[in-house]
Design an enzyme around this catalytic site. Structure first.
Site, mmCIF file in Angstrom:
data_model
loop_
_atom_site.group_PDB
_atom_site.id
_atom_site.type_symbol
_atom_site.label_atom_id
_atom_site.label_comp_id
_atom_site.label_asym_id
_atom_site.label_seq_id
_atom_site.Cartn_x
_atom_site.Cartn_y
_atom_site.Cartn_z
ATOM 1 N N ASP A 185 -4.728 5.634 -26.385
ATOM 2 C CA ASP A 185 -5.736 5.028 -27.243
ATOM 3 C C ASP A 185 -6.718 6.091 -27.721
ATOM 4 O O ASP A 185 -6.934 7.108 -27.041
ATOM 5 C CB ASP A 185 -6.511 3.942 -26.483
ATOM 6 N N LYS A 186 -7.342 5.833 -28.846
ATOM 7 C CA LYS A 186 -8.270 6.797 -29.438
ATOM 8 C C LYS A 186 -9.379 7.188 -28.462
ATOM 9 O O LYS A 186 -9.772 8.353 -28.373
ATOM 10 C CB LYS A 186 -8.879 6.209 -30.712
#
Length: 239
Positions: free
Chosen positions: A58-59
């Site tokens: 995930d970012k």
């Protein structure tokens, strides 16, 4: 964000693979909706034109991310992911006190619109994660998370199902952690506003292990990102 490109975050490199310690705020793949075009994929291509990303983080999530340097290496690792032979180990700081001992959560996950997921035992896809307590503090717990499958937001939603949402993960019930909530004699300077100890989901991909093309197993550990390290340090100091 990275002055020296991918080289700045490489923690392992051989003839076939590059392992980076992904920083927070950087997408794994190209993010069309983002203002910045920079991604791990773009940095990897600039560093090694044949580079292929082998999995995603995930970012907001930091930590170990594998990149293949050639098609054979990519296929080799992809098959290990498919056969669930790659071992991924995450560390998370969660709300509440929990004593997990290889606790398995076997709860199918259904992806919803706008990047949310939920547990759905009828329509969801197979998802399994094991959790083990590493250290308990006064009101928080450091947990080792080992996903067997690789669904989006799997660790986050599985921890929520155990009533142990990740610190600052407001999307799945987590709350911000302020120093004032754990430090006894906390004084805030007049005219200033207290900020959380970490401004993102407190999740870090700590280790990654898989077999190289010659059959040897590699285990790579990614040091904590600065904000995650500060969070652990303050919990150690004040709990």
């Amino acid at each position: 964000m990275l002055k020296n490109g991918l080289k700045e975050i490489i923690i392992h490199e051989d003839d076939d693979y590059i392992i980076v310690n992904k920083p927070s705020g950087l997408s794994t793949l190209d993010d069309r909706s983002a203002l910045s075009s920079t991604s791990i994929k773009a940095l990897a291509k600039a560093y090694w034109p044949e580079a292929q990303i082998c999995h995603r983080l995930d970012k907001e999530t930091t930590g170990a991310l594998a990149i293949a340097k050639n098609p054979e290496a990519y296929r080799h690792l992809s098959m290990q992911f498919e056969d669930r032979k790659v071992v991924k180990l995450y560390h998370a700081v969660v709300d509440g006190l929990h004593d997990f001992k290889e606790q398995l959560v076997d709860a199918p996950i259904l992806a919803l619109k706008k990047g949310f997921v939920k547990i759905d035992r009828r329509d969801g896809k197979d998802a399994k994660t094991t959790f083990t307590t590493l250290k308990a503090y006064s009101r928080h717990t450091l947990v080792a998370c080992k996903p067997v499958t690789g669904r989006m937001h799997q660790i986050r939603v599985h921890l929520k199902s155990l009533n142990a949402p990740i610190v600052a993960d407001e999307q799945y019930g987590g709350t911000p952690l302020y120093l004032s909530s754990i430090k006894r004699k906390f004084n805030l300077k007049e005219g200033t506003e207290e900020r959380p100890l970490i401004n993102r989901v407190a999740l870090h991909a700590f280790a990654l292990s898989f077999n190289l093309l010659d059959g040897k197993m590699i285990v790579v550990e990614a040091p904590y990102a600065k904000d995650f390290g500060v969070l652990i340090k303050q919990l150690d100091k004040n709990s």
